[in-house]
Every structure is written in structure tokens, then in C-alpha cells.
Design an enzyme around this catalytic site. Sequence first.
Site, PDB file in Angstrom:
ATOM      1  CB  VAL A  61      -0.994   0.047   1.195  1.00 49.18           C
ATOM      2  CG1 VAL A  61      -1.986  -1.095   1.129  1.00 49.18           C
ATOM      3  CG2 VAL A  61      -0.278   0.109   2.534  1.00 49.18           C
ATOM      4  CE1 TYR A 154      -1.275   2.115  14.201  1.00 48.51           C
ATOM      5  CE2 TYR A 154      -2.395   2.605  16.264  1.00 48.51           C
ATOM      6  CZ  TYR A 154      -2.333   1.914  15.061  1.00 48.51           C
ATOM      7  OH  TYR A 154      -3.331   1.023  14.732  1.00 48.51           O
TER       8      TYR A 154
END
Length: 242
Positions: A61, A154
Amino acid sequence: MKYALVTGGSRGIGKAICLQLAKDTEYHILINYKTNKEAALETLNAIEALGGKATLLPFDVTNYAAVKTALNEWKIVNENSVIEVLVNNAGITKDNLFLWLSPNDWSQVINTSVNGFYNVTHNLIQEMLLNKFGRIINMVSVSGLKGTPGQTNYSAAKGAIIAATKALAQEVAKKKITVNAVAPGFIRTDMTSALDEKELKKSIPAHRFGAPEEVAHLVSFLASEKASYITGETISINGGIY
């Protein structure tokens, strides 16, 4: 033929989503993975055991050219088919205190979640607009909403996707395309297996970790016709952590 594509669909929450969509819908499931073909095949076999249909669609991706090539080649082979549902689930963690986060730990996490969202969605959005229908579901995290120490990278990545979800939802709503985010808390998967579940349960009002299937039910609902007036939302599924 109508398809649902789940990135990072071979394990954990991604696998549960693939299975739930196969149970609840007529969609042919496209299982995306990067390297773990064995796990992806297990997911495919589990879908077929349910009587569903699935195909493996490997690509990274984070690589726009690779995503474009894979989807274009798929389209040539399946010219009368359409991908109506996209679940942007691929994501990685490289946890550390910010002081010790390496440039690689930062960029890999941002690349997978943020650029991954762009690379896959950008290659599918035009067809959804032409077809005047689509469901885009972005897997985010409680970290993107409240921030989690040791996960600045994150938290940044998932926070960015939450903001992108709100913006894109407004751009495409007229064409019957919904864009929503699902923000899990602590879910029992490979990604959380190293965590001290006994200790962390104390901070969760529901006093337990969630199951991947619980997240998958929510994603399946958002992919359905029943959710056609829900868009731009980030829905938490975290046992009450706020």
C-alpha cells in the site's frame, strides 16, 4: 460482479472484516496483503468454507505505482466488475518514546497508514464517483483520538486519517459515497499480543479486550445500505476508554 477490497486483510482485524463481509453481503472479497501469502490463503479458505468468494490481491500500500499497477491489471481481467467497498485496514506500529523514535520508525508508520490510504483510495475513487456509489471505511485507533504515549507516530498517522475522513466525506457525499472511520481500542490480535492484558484491562471500563469480530460487525454495518446516511464519522469501539 461487485467486490469489497480489504487492505491488510490476511490477519487480525483485517481477516475478521473479510470473513464478516463474506457472511453478511454478496460481495466477492479481495484480500490484500504485502508478504504473508500463507495467512492470506488461510483467510481465503475460511471465506470459501462459509460459501463466499474471495481472491488474493497482493500489493504494498505504500507504493503508489505498485498499487496502481495491481488495480489496473485486476481491472483488465475483471472489466465488468466494480469495487464498491474499500476498507483501508493496512497499518503497522513501531512503538517507542518520541525521543527514541528513529526517522525510519516515524516514516514507515506514516507511510503505511496515511500514504496507504491515499494510494489505494485515489486509485478507486473515480470509479466510485462514476458509479454513484461507494463505501470507504478507514481503520483508525483510539490513539488517533486521544493520543497514546509511546505511539506518537501511530497517533499522528491515525489522527491524520480521521481528519482526511471528514474532508473526503464532504467531497463525495452527493454521489452516494460514504467515508467513515472506525477507531478500535484494545483488540485481541497479533498486534496486541505483547501487551500486558491483565494490567491494561484495569484501564478499560468494560474490563476486557475486544474481539476482532466485534470490530468486523461494525465495519460490515457501515458497508451496508443501512448506513447510507452516516458519513464523515469516527466511531469508537473501545469498551469505554475516553
